[in-house]
Design a protein around this motif. Sequence first.
Motif, PDB file in Angstrom:
ATOM      1  N   GLU A 152       0.833  -1.213   0.000  1.00  0.00           N
ATOM      2  CA  GLU A 152       0.000   0.000   0.000  1.00  0.00           C
ATOM      3  C   GLU A 152       0.857   1.249   0.000  1.00  0.00           C
ATOM      4  O   GLU A 152       0.564   2.218  -0.722  1.00  0.00           O
ATOM      5  N   SER A 189      -6.922   2.281  -3.200  1.00  0.00           N
ATOM      6  CA  SER A 189      -7.970   2.710  -2.267  1.00  0.00           C
ATOM      7  C   SER A 189      -7.463   3.935  -1.524  1.00  0.00           C
ATOM      8  O   SER A 189      -6.323   4.377  -1.716  1.00  0.00           O
ATOM      9  N   ASP A 190      -8.291   4.478  -0.659  1.00  0.00           N
ATOM     10  CA  ASP A 190      -7.891   5.669   0.096  1.00  0.00           C
ATOM     11  C   ASP A 190      -6.696   5.396   1.007  1.00  0.00           C
ATOM     12  O   ASP A 190      -6.013   6.332   1.435  1.00  0.00           O
ATOM     13  N   ASN A 191      -6.421   4.110   1.302  1.00  0.00           N
ATOM     14  CA  ASN A 191      -5.305   3.753   2.184  1.00  0.00           C
ATOM     15  C   ASN A 191      -3.999   3.523   1.434  1.00  0.00           C
ATOM     16  O   ASN A 191      -2.946   3.396   2.057  1.00  0.00           O
ATOM     17  N   TYR A 209      -4.448   5.788  -4.565  1.00  0.00           N
ATOM     18  CA  TYR A 209      -5.759   6.333  -4.192  1.00  0.00           C
ATOM     19  C   TYR A 209      -6.391   7.162  -5.314  1.00  0.00           C
ATOM     20  O   TYR A 209      -7.613   7.291  -5.394  1.00  0.00           O
ATOM     21  N   ARG A 210      -5.566   7.700  -6.191  1.00  0.00           N
ATOM     22  CA  ARG A 210      -6.125   8.507  -7.282  1.00  0.00           C
ATOM     23  C   ARG A 210      -6.527   7.660  -8.491  1.00  0.00           C
ATOM     24  O   ARG A 210      -6.977   8.197  -9.492  1.00  0.00           O
ATOM     25  N   VAL A 269      -8.793   5.283  -7.952  1.00  0.00           N
ATOM     26  CA  VAL A 269     -10.106   4.806  -7.542  1.00  0.00           C
ATOM     27  C   VAL A 269     -11.181   5.325  -8.493  1.00  0.00           C
ATOM     28  O   VAL A 269     -11.183   6.501  -8.875  1.00  0.00           O
ATOM     29  N   SER A 292       1.711   8.069  -7.936  1.00  0.00           N
ATOM     30  CA  SER A 292       0.457   8.228  -7.202  1.00  0.00           C
ATOM     31  C   SER A 292      -0.315   9.467  -7.624  1.00  0.00           C
ATOM     32  O   SER A 292      -1.548   9.490  -7.510  1.00  0.00           O
TER      33      SER A 292
END
Length: 616
Positions: free
Chosen positions: A390, A511-513, A517-518, A520, A589
């Motif tokens: 992650e 995911s947001d974690n 995350y971008r 998603v 990211s």
Amino acid sequence: MKIARVQGYRNRQALIKISFIIIVFFFIYRAFSITDIIANDLSLKLKASNNSEFTIIEKSIRGNILDRNNNLLAINLIHKKINLDPMILQDEYIDLLAEALNIPTDEFREKIRQKRENKRKYYIVKEKLRVNDPILSNIAELKSKRVDICLKEFKLPSNNLADKVKLLVGLKLEAKEKIEDENCTRQSIAGVAIESSGFRYYPKKDSVAALIGKTNINNIGVFGIESEYDQYLAGFDGNKRLADNKNGSNIYYDPELIKKFKEGADLNLTIDSDIQFHVYNAIKEQAEFHEADSAAAIVLSPNGEILALTNYPSTDPNNHQNYSADDYRNRVFSDKTEPGSTMKPFTMLLALDKGVITATEDELIDVTTRVGNILPDKKYTEMTIQRILEKSHNLGTVMVAENIENEEFYNTWKMLGFGSSLGLMPGTENPGVLRHYSNWGSADKRSLSFGHGPMNTNLAQLARAYLVFANEGAIPSLKLFKDNSTPDNLEQVFSPESTKRIAEILDSVASDNGSGYRAVIDGYSVAGKTGTAEMVIDGEYSKDGAKRTYFIGFSPAENPKYIMAVRLDYPKKCFVSWDPTMRNRCEGSNSASMAFQKAMKRILINDPDIKSKFEG
């Protein structure tokens, strides 16, 4: 008065008769034998035969290139051009012709005058006209007309009766001045011809330029598929010899085949032109937003078919005015790069298969100890495998890799296809490098675990490796041509159980974690991995911050239908997610993941078979 005969009269008369008969027979003989006279080692009969023979050239038609749904990507079209011979064009038709051509009269007259001064007999006044262009109708109508064409010349006046009498008695006539005489006849226009020629047209324009390529003015492929598969697309011209009846008839026999004519073959690609369009527009938009030098993307189906392969910058291959070879550069195949952290999932897959890790929630990896040049970040002390992926943690990845043998790394990376050609476009592809493990040092294995060191690859190879997540750990060959008869050859690289577990973790990366995350997409499940690598310029890593950013992912996260790899080259303008005005350093990211999200979202919402979570 009696006339006496000359002595020997009868003998002389007989001699004359005999001589005359001999001469007649001689000429008859020569008339029958003239075809056997040899001139310059070629009989006159053969010369006459050659003059009655000619060769017909049958021009081949280049094959079309189509996508998987038979949408045209490259096609031959016919256009017209109007050719003039200014030397025989009548003056009376110049104004009428200018009007038919939609050219100002004064401008056209001046052009004709210049051509005549230079004795030019070939003048293409209009070209690339569509077959339904109104100008062609105007010319056809003009050619059906007849107007008075008057030719003026100076000639001596005819002799009158007095002049004829003077000539009869032998008197010399006085010198006369020539007088102007005008002779008018109704004529059709001369020196105007409508010619046809074929040209290559690309309906999808800049979205396919680097993949499809283009042809030159001789209709020979010079870039992309047009060049790589020119021998299949071009076909070859045929030759036939036409000769008259050897018995003297003017009727021509059926042509004698010299070389058989063959049309070019059509090529059906696995490309989906709609997906190609969506992906191209997405990476173009994001490359411009992030001020990247270039961008590339490839989309695969689980069986290895290439659904889209696009590059930016690009160009319209139908535009022959502006040309840059860089606009036809297929960066997906030709650029060998270090893939960065996009390789970390494979390190974890290998470790899980070898029993080095369990990848469970209670398994913790110590990340407080320096390993070689990889330093602790003092942010984490212990991390799960999920947390390592992650956060794309280098030291956590290296701690796992330390327990894997060099040979195991090498053999697995080799099975994934790194360092080997894909065999799709040999003239374009750079297969990259995977240095043999016998030449590795300890630092090489560590850097290899997170996508650096003794390897580099192209984007197509990298995307193919991610197909293991759509095939329970197996990997198929890539396919660019639609051929339902070709069996799928799957090579099992990882176990289905390990593959499923790491795929679940990659779902949390997007995911947001996670770092992705971008990437998603609201309403759809996405899994994948970010990556960042410093660019190598002139053999050294860039000191100016030039980077390549990646996102490789798939959707849906379970039973994926689409696998996509996106790369941005040297993005310079990136922002933090919570403030669109606050600049940040560019990473996978915050640049490549955004390009992935834009492209994949457009694919998913246009696929009727994939339902959003928000739909009933």
